[in-house]
Structures are given as structure tokens and as C-alpha cells.
Write a protein that holds these residues in place. Structure first.
Motif, PDB file in Angstrom:
ATOM      1  N   TYR A 110       0.753  -0.995  -0.123  1.00  0.00           N
ATOM      2  CA  TYR A 110       0.064  -0.077  -0.030  1.00  0.00           C
ATOM      3  C   TYR A 110       0.765   1.246   0.054  1.00  0.00           C
ATOM      4  O   TYR A 110       0.375   2.252  -0.635  1.00  0.00           O
ATOM      5  N   ILE A 120      -0.847   1.863  -5.588  1.00  0.00           N
ATOM      6  CA  ILE A 120      -2.162   1.540  -5.105  1.00  0.00           C
ATOM      7  C   ILE A 120      -3.097   2.177  -5.816  1.00  0.00           C
ATOM      8  O   ILE A 120      -4.368   2.086  -5.912  1.00  0.00           O
ATOM      9  N   HIS A 121      -2.839   3.353  -6.641  1.00  0.00           N
ATOM     10  CA  HIS A 121      -3.651   4.012  -7.602  1.00  0.00           C
ATOM     11  C   HIS A 121      -3.891   3.236  -8.667  1.00  0.00           C
ATOM     12  O   HIS A 121      -5.072   3.271  -9.172  1.00  0.00           O
ATOM     13  N   GLU A 122      -3.063   2.394  -8.995  1.00  0.00           N
ATOM     14  CA  GLU A 122      -3.274   1.302 -10.138  1.00  0.00           C
ATOM     15  C   GLU A 122      -3.772   0.168  -9.836  1.00  0.00           C
ATOM     16  O   GLU A 122      -4.541  -0.376 -10.827  1.00  0.00           O
ATOM     17  N   VAL A 123      -3.580  -0.247  -8.759  1.00  0.00           N
ATOM     18  CA  VAL A 123      -4.224  -1.472  -8.026  1.00  0.00           C
ATOM     19  C   VAL A 123      -5.122  -0.947  -7.257  1.00  0.00           C
ATOM     20  O   VAL A 123      -5.186  -0.514  -6.113  1.00  0.00           O
ATOM     21  N   PRO A 124      -6.583  -1.356  -7.488  1.00  0.00           N
ATOM     22  CA  PRO A 124      -7.709  -1.124  -6.397  1.00  0.00           C
ATOM     23  C   PRO A 124      -7.258  -1.900  -5.066  1.00  0.00           C
ATOM     24  O   PRO A 124      -6.849  -2.939  -4.896  1.00  0.00           O
ATOM     25  N   VAL A 125      -7.925  -0.967  -3.994  1.00  0.00           N
ATOM     26  CA  VAL A 125      -7.581  -1.552  -2.547  1.00  0.00           C
ATOM     27  C   VAL A 125      -8.422  -2.807  -2.585  1.00  0.00           C
ATOM     28  O   VAL A 125      -7.766  -3.824  -1.830  1.00  0.00           O
ATOM     29  N   TRP A 126      -9.504  -2.899  -2.793  1.00  0.00           N
ATOM     30  CA  TRP A 126     -10.316  -4.267  -2.761  1.00  0.00           C
ATOM     31  C   TRP A 126      -9.472  -5.424  -3.262  1.00  0.00           C
ATOM     32  O   TRP A 126      -9.546  -6.450  -2.916  1.00  0.00           O
ATOM     33  N   LYS A 127      -8.774  -5.160  -4.640  1.00  0.00           N
ATOM     34  CA  LYS A 127      -8.142  -6.313  -5.226  1.00  0.00           C
ATOM     35  C   LYS A 127      -6.939  -6.682  -4.356  1.00  0.00           C
ATOM     36  O   LYS A 127      -6.571  -7.949  -4.181  1.00  0.00           O
ATOM     37  N   ILE A 147      -0.574  -8.838  -8.892  1.00  0.00           N
ATOM     38  CA  ILE A 147      -0.752  -7.338  -8.768  1.00  0.00           C
ATOM     39  C   ILE A 147       0.461  -6.649  -8.483  1.00  0.00           C
ATOM     40  O   ILE A 147       0.745  -5.352  -8.630  1.00  0.00           O
TER      41      ILE A 147
END
Length: 380
Positions: A110, A120-127, A147
Motif C-alpha cells: 500500500y 495503489i492508484h493502479e491496483v484497487p484496494v479491494w483487489k 498485482i
């Protein structure tokens, strides 16, 4: 690192056996070497110029050590041990740190800041949270869910791959191999050793590196790396006649470090020579080291404390250090810093990994396992 890193020489519900204190210490020596290997890896351009060149073989040492101690701890107890009890004991020993390792990995992911990794802007937090939750179970994620971009089956904490194969080894042992006669087990070990040599000397990279992706090639590497050492360790625990080796911890540590730090063999022109070195190290050197360690005695309180400390932190450091390596690797990539200049940061990262492991051990792993033993393993 049980991987192999974790292997117990006692069981709570069935009484205890003495620890092989020197083997505990050697587990720690190997785990600390892995951290240094991964720090140096951030500066390598290929396998050919990697410092601590054969540090990756520590995983194979962990597998062999695990098979040896699993055999010692459980082989003569199946008349009063169920498969369910065995699996519960292994889960209590391994799983708490797996969960924490994935949490540490998620936190570091993160906050990571390097062009080398997705942000973290390219990978959603939910993922990220989904990958973390799956990681808690050690179920590998497919490459489509990677990821990070390294095609790891556990992108938040790369070393989880070896724990995945550790579990498979334990399952194979409990469901069938434990019943093998020594002759049948010897046949399995010989076949697995032949497969190991064949892969190592014919591999495109001239080594046994790999096993961490969920694809056919990497799964083959993972199974090849696990099958021989784990079951050779099991066979060694059954047939070895232990002797007496003076100063065993010192000599075993030096021999292990020599194998792991030995320079690349053969160069780019003769890759097969390095593969031969890898396979012979696993087949000949590692069983010898384990036999010597099991044959030795700790002399002095200081050596006993050192072996205990090394053994205690071996698994926590193995399963929590790699998120810090991701950060260090990203820093090196950002600043293009050679090791000669980066060593203070490398040293800081190494110390941080040891401190993190010790904190995790004392404030999480040991208390959680004590609680789980009371709730899950205690006999009514």
C-alpha cells in the motif's frame, strides 16, 4: 523456512522429544543468509553476477531439514496420532505467521513508492485485500491476479510459495508416504533425485531457481525442488546412525555458508555445470550437514542461546522479510544505487528484518500458538 523453515521436534498432545538444538541454529543461519541473498539480488543484473550466489539453495536445505525433523517427530507416533491431529499441529505451527506475513506484505504494498511496482492508484484496494485474504490460506493466485508484475503465486509475500509446497509435502507424508517401507521410500528418493539432477543440468538458466508461479513450468520446478530434499530428509531420519561431531554447529554453519555463498559455476558458457553444482549440493552436501548437526552437541550456554535465538526467528524472518525486500529493491531501482554505496541502507533493511521478525515472534506468533494449542491441540 519450514519450509522448510519450520519443522518441529516435538508435539504437544503426544509428549515431547528433545530438540536438535544445532539444527534449530542452522535453520536460522540459512534464513539470515536468504535475507542477505535477496538484498544482493536487488543489485544483480543476472544470476551470473549475483553475490551470495547460491543463496536460493537455502529453500532446498529447509525442505530437507523439514523432512528430517518431521520424520523424527512423528514417524513413531502414528499408533496414537490421527491424520487430523497431524494436520492441526502443522496448521497451528505454520499458519499464524503466514497470515501475518501477508498482512505485512499488504501494508508495504500500500505504501510502496517506486516505478518498479504498480501503485495503489493502479491496483484497487479491494483487489489488494482480496489477494491478501487468499494469501491467508496459501492458495496460489493465478497469474491473472498478480498485482505486482513478477508472476508470483503470492504477490504480497513471495516466499509463501515454498510454504505452499511445504504443505503439499506434509499432505503427501501424512496420507501415504509415512507408510512406505524404507525400501519404497528409497526408491522414491532415488527417482526424485534423478529428476532433480535432470532438471538442474538441462534447465535454461543452469540452476534450480523458481517454483513461485502458478504455471506448468514453475509448478514442475517447485515439485522437483520439494520432492527429493523433503523425502530424503525423511529417509535420513529413519536410517542414519548418528555419531559424535565436535564443534558441530561451527563446522555445519561454515559448510552451509560455503555452499550458499559459493560463486557461480561454469559461467554463461557452461550453464549445466552450475546445475550440477546445485543438484549435488542438495543431494550430497545438505544431508551431510544435517547428519553432522544432528550428531553434535551444544557446548556452553552462549552457544545454546545463539542456536535458540536463530531457531526462534528463522521462520518469522523468512516469512516477513520479503516485503521489506520489495521496498529496498524499489529504492535501488529509483536511485540506481550500486551496492558499494547502498550498503548502509541494505544493512538497515537487514537489521529491520531481524527486529521485525523478533517482534512478530514475541508479540504475535508465540502468544497465538500458545492459545491455539490450548484450544485446538489440547486433549480433553
Amino acid at each position: 523456512m519450514e519450509t522448510q523453515v519450520v519443522a518441529e521436534s516435538q508435539t504437544t498432545a503426544l509428549g515431547t522429544k528433545p530438540h536438535y538444538a544445532i539444527l534449530d541454529g542452522l535453520r536460522g543461519v540459512a534464513a539470515l543468509t536468504v535475507v542477505i541473498f535477496h538484498l544482493c539480488e536487488a543489485h544483480a543484473t543476472s544470476h551470473l553476477d549475483q553475490l551470495i550466489n547460491h543463496g536460493y539453495l537455502a529453500v532446498d536445505f529447509f525442505f530437507l531439514l523439514s523432512g528430517f525433523v518431521i520424520g523424527y517427530a512423528y514417524d513413531d507416533r502414528w499408533h496414537k496420532l490421527t491424520v487430523k491431529d497431524f494436520f492441526k499441529a502443522r496448521l497451528v505451527r505454520l499458519q499464524p505467521m503466514v497470515v501475518l506475513g501477508m498482512i505485512v506484505g499488504a501494508v508495504c504494498f500500500y505504501f510502496q513508492d517506486s516505478a518498479l511496482w504498480p501503485t495503489i492508484h493502479e491496483v484497487p484496494v479491494w483487489k489488494m485485500l482480496l489477494v491478501m485474504a487468499i494469501g491467508f490460506t496459501l492458495i496460489p493466485v493465478p497469474i491473472s491476479m498478480d498485482i505486482r508484475g513478477w508472476q508470483e503465486m503470492h504477490p504480497l509475500d513471495g516466499p509463501g510459495w515454498s510454504l505452499f509446497f511445504e504443505y503439499i509435502a506434509n499432505i503427501l507424508y501424512a496420507l501415504g508416504v509415512r507408510k512406505f517401507s524404507n525400501t519404497a521410500l528409497s526408491v522414491l528418493v532415488v527417482l526424485a533425485g534423478a529428476a532433480l539432477i535432470h532438471y538442474a543440468v538441462t534447465s535454461a538458466t543452469g540452476d534450480v531457481i523458481g517454483g513461485w508461479s502458478l504455471d506448468a513450468t514453475q509448478l514442475r520446478i517447485g515439485f522437483t525442488r520439494m520432492m527429493f530434499p523433503f523425502f530424503a530428509g525423511l529417509l535420513l531420519s529413519r536410517v542414519a546412525t548418528l555419531g559424535y561431531v565436535k564443534n558441530a554447529f561451527l563446522w555445519c554453519s561454515l559448510l552451509l555458508l560455503l555452499v550458499l555463498a559459493f560463486p557461480r559455476v561454469g559461467g554463461a558458457e557452461n550453464l549445466w555445470l552450475n546445475g550440477l553444482y546445485d543438484s549435488l549440493s542438495i543431494i550430497l552436501a545438505f544431508p551431510l550437514i544435517v547428519w553432522m548437526g544432528a550428531s553434535g552437541k551444544i557446548a556452553g550456554a552462549g552457544a545454546a542461546r545463539l542456536c535458540k535465538f536463530f531457531g526462534d526467528i528463522s521462520y518469522p524472518i523468512y516469512i516477513t522479510h520479503y516485503p521489506l525486500i520489495y521496498i529496498y529493491t524499489g529504492w535501488v531501482s529509483n536511485h540506481k544505487t550500486p551496492l558499494q554505496q547502498a550498503w548502509p541502507v541494505a544493512l538497515l533493511t537487514f537489521v529491520a528484518a531481524v527486529v521485525l521478525a523478533y517482534v512478530c515472534l514475541k508479540f504475535y506468533d508465540e502468544p497465538i500458538r500458545r492459545w491455539l494449542k490450548r484450544k485446538v491441540l489440547a486433549k480433553p
